[in-house]
Design an enzyme around this catalytic site. Structure first.
Site, short mmCIF file in Angstrom:
data_model
loop_
_atom_site.label_atom_id
_atom_site.label_comp_id
_atom_site.label_asym_id
_atom_site.label_seq_id
_atom_site.Cartn_x
_atom_site.Cartn_y
_atom_site.Cartn_z
CG ASP A 93 -6.41 -0.35 11.02
OD1 ASP A 93 -7.15 -1.44 10.53
OD2 ASP A 93 -6.67 0.75 10.80
CD GLU B 43 -8.23 -2.10 3.62
OE1 GLU B 43 -7.98 -0.94 3.02
OE2 GLU B 43 -9.36 -2.45 4.26
O1 FUB Z 1 -8.15 2.11 9.37
C1 FUB Z 1 -8.11 2.59 8.22
C2 FUB Z 1 -8.09 1.65 7.04
O2 FUB Z 1 -9.29 0.46 7.33
C3 FUB Z 1 -6.77 0.83 7.30
O3 FUB Z 1 -5.84 1.38 6.93
C4 FUB Z 1 -7.21 -0.40 6.43
O4 FUB Z 1 -6.47 -1.65 6.55
C5 FUB Z 1 -8.64 -0.69 6.92
O5 FUB Z 1 -8.73 -1.30 8.27
#
Ligand code: FUB
Length: 346
Positions: free
Chosen positions: A31, A244
């Site tokens: 991320d 997301e």
């Molecule tokens: O790293 C945890 C979660 O996985 C993140 O918040 C999402 O965007 C995905 O990458």
């Protein structure tokens, strides 16, 4: 590439011929939110660990406990791990799961924005402050009022206003907030309350930040992502709809909102004329990577634009043990982005 397909991957050849290599190898990172502050590159990633949690569709296996800031003097330079910048034990309101963070700078101070679950199991977004871009950061006693869900990205516009984009489906809980408060029913189901395929998809949120960057200055608003006919993307359009990993950057005066499509594993983008949108879906930035998740940031450095992203290549396909990477991005004359293939030779 989803996790169930990794058994067939020849990781030696995939890694040797990949578009780019892991920035750090001594810890697992994911991320990556990259920023160019004062002539240096700072990357704010998640710090992946194996906490022994079983894989599930709520993301319980993403049980991260702290953040490390990675810095680079230049894009060709070494990536330096600056140690623990913030630990969950030092965040009064947070109990677990420090997911994808972002950071920004204002008036000589640095602000780390991060999601974590509170003691009721609800994701909130917090802020921690430091005089240094690499921390250590001091967390506020409470999360941002009115914050929910995950994956904050804080964009500074040219007029010095800052906006937070956020939200994430399934384990990120966005679908549980449709009535303005957290819906705790069917707690074990990642897909309860996701709209049916023929209904508009769930949308990410944006809120302008207060001048001190510690709170929202307005109630978060939903972003519209439209198709080529001006209609909202539908929930069943899962190769294009938001899941997301929000990010915002500007190019030639236009606003580029980019995001992950989650279960279809694309990083896509949509273009608009102002920070609130609406945004029109414009294409794919990054094709699927090894691992279930895909997450990115876009950072301009010395007249070039770079995509920072992650995959699970370093751990040979373990979804929650990822590594951050970068590659140069190219725009066409019409402002569209050339799609990157993370494994161009496979
Ligand atoms: O790293 C945890 C979660 O996985 C993140 O918040 C999402 O965007 C995905 O990458």
């Amino acid at each position: 590439m989803p996790e169930d397909s990794v058994d067939h991957i020849d990781f030696e050849s995939l890694n040797n011929t990949a578009l780019s290599q892991p920035l750090v190898r001594h810890i697992f990172t994911a991320d990556p939110s990259a920023h160019y502050f004062d002539g240096k590159i700072y990357i704010y990633p998640s710090h992946d660990i194996d906490a022994g949690e079983a894989f599930d569709d709520l993301g319980s296996h993403f049980a991260m406990e702290d953040y490390h800031v990675i810095s680079m003097d230049s894009i060709e330079g070494d990536a330096i791990d600056n140690g623990v910048a913030l630990h969950i034990n030092d965040v009064p309101w947070a109990e677990r799961q420090m997911w994808a963070p972002d950071a920004n700078k204002k008036d000589g101070k640095y602000y780390l924005f991060f999601p974590a679950k509170d003691y009721n199991g609800i994701f909130r977004i917090g802020v921690a402050v430091s005089k240094s871009p690499v921390g250590p950061f001091k967390a506020q006693a409470n999360p941002i009022k009115g914050s929910f869900s995950i994956d904050p990205a804080v964009f500074k516009d040219e007029d010095d206003n800052y906006y937070m984009y956020f939200g994430g489906l399934w384990g990120g809980q966005l679908q549980r907030w449709q009535l303005g408060k957290f819906n705790a029913e069917q707690a074990e189901s990642p897909t309860a309350f996701i709209p049916s395929d023929d209904k508009p998809a769930l949308r990410p949120y944006v809120a302008k930040m207060r001048h001190d960057l510690l709170e929202f200055s307005e109630k978060p608003k939903e972003l519209q992502i439209l198709d080529e006919c001006g209609n909202l993307l539908l929930a069943g359009d899962n190769k294009r709809r938001f899941f997301e990993a929000s990010w915002m950057h500007k190019h030639n005066g236009k606003y580029y909102f980019s995001y992950s499509t989650g279960d279809t594993h694309y990083i896509c983008y949509a273009i608009g004329d102002n920070p609130y949108g609406p945004f029109t879906y414009s294409g794919i930035i990054l094709n699927p990577v090894v691992g279930w998740t895909s997450h990115h940031s876009v950072c301009k450095i010395d007249n070039k634009t770079y995509l920072f992203y992650h995959d699970s290549s370093l751990s040979k396909g373990i979804t929650h043990l990822r590594c951050i990477k970068f590659a140069e991005l190219e725009y066409r004359e019409d402002g569209t982005i050339v799609t990157l293939d993370p494994y161009p030779n496979i």
